[in-house]
Design a protein around this motif. Structure first.
Motif: not given
Length: 288
Positions: A50-73
């Motif tokens: 999440d954006a820091p409190p002093d960031d006027p735009e707010g929202g997320l500033i970074g993200a990723f998704v990890l999708t897993s299968c047995p033994g793999y991601g």
């Protein structure tokens, strides 16, 4: 004193974070892929800063998704807000992904901009895809000996059995979502009635993505693409692997074009398992 983004916590995302994820995508000039993000946040695990409190735009500033299968991601949707780029956030997010994956083999599809970071973290290139898109033009002939029809619930066990040795990993939790996620799901049969392939088409930001697509041979792959492409309500997108150059030429002859490249990279193994000769399209470059 401004808050350092490198000290902000990384937290798990929930479906309630979807609007913020879409805003972050738009900030990087990516499409607002709501349908795909919904799948990713349900089939995988999203992480964000999440954006820091002093960031006027707010929202997320970074993200990723990890999708897993047995033994793999599979790592997908690695994003850092423009106003916070070049501060080490991308590396921090990826190190978190590696830690969360544990001893699983990780893979991803990298843009040219992201590839140097992934190489520094131990990923190596093992292949590439080219994204083709356009109005699909069906050919005037059919593929002899191949019958394609819409899939039914009774086909799911056969689809799972066909997919496992070709993908080289158990994707049950992803494939069982296809009937609800995709606009169309089709199966192919040979002359003896045996299941020889399947493919799906799903909506994404003004296009119809064809994938995953598993087929016994190129003729079956072409028949599935023709069946799905002829019924697409929007321009077709197909992420074609370099190891299928004949299919790429055929798709271009059918009206698709493009040169956007993504590099398949793996960490923790020499290559991905499975049978590339029968794996013609990924589910998505964010899912593998």
């Amino acid at each position: 004193m401004p808050t350092s983004s490198l000290t902000l916590p990384i937290r798990r995302l929930t479906p309630a974070d979807l609007p913020a994820a879409l805003d972050l995508s738009a900030d990087r000039s990516w499409s607002r892929e709501e349908h795909k993000w919904r799948l990713l946040l349900s089939a995988g695990t999203g992480y964000g800063i999440d954006a820091p409190p002093d960031d006027p735009e707010g929202g997320l500033i970074g993200a990723f998704v990890l999708t897993s299968c047995p033994g793999y991601g599979c790592v997908g949707m690695v994003l850092v807000a423009r106003r916070h780029e070049r501060r080490g956030l991308g590396g921090r997010l990826m190190r978190h992904a590696i830690a969360e994956a544990g001893d699983r083999v990780l893979f991803l599809y990298a843009t040219d901009n992201g590839r140097p970071l992934y190489e520094r973290l131990g990923f190596r290139a093992v292949g590439a895809v080219t994204t083709l898109s356009g109005a699909f033009v069906p050919g005037g002939t059919t593929e002899p000996g191949v019958r394609v029809r819409p899939a039914t619930a009774a086909d799911l066990p056969g689809i799972l059995a066909l997919d496992l040795p070709v993908a080289g990993m158990d994707r049950t939790h992803l494939l069982t979502r296809l009937p609800a996620f995709a606009d169309a799901l089709a199966v192919a049969h040979g002359p003896d009635g045996r299941l020889t392939g399947y493919g799906a088409a799903w909506p994404n930001a003004g296009t119809t993505v064809i994938g995953p697509l598993i087929a016994e041979n190129p003729a079956t792959a072409r028949a599935l693409v023709t069946f799905l492409g002829a019924r697409a309500a929007a321009p077709v997108r197909f992420d074609v692997d370099d190891r299928h150059p004949d299919l790429a030429r055929w798709l271009r002859a059918r009206g698709l074009s493009g040169d956007m490249r993504s590099t398949l990279m793996v960490r923790g193994a020499a290559a991905l398992p499975g049978d590339i000769s029968r794996r013609f399209a990924p589910y998505s470059v964010a899912l593998g």
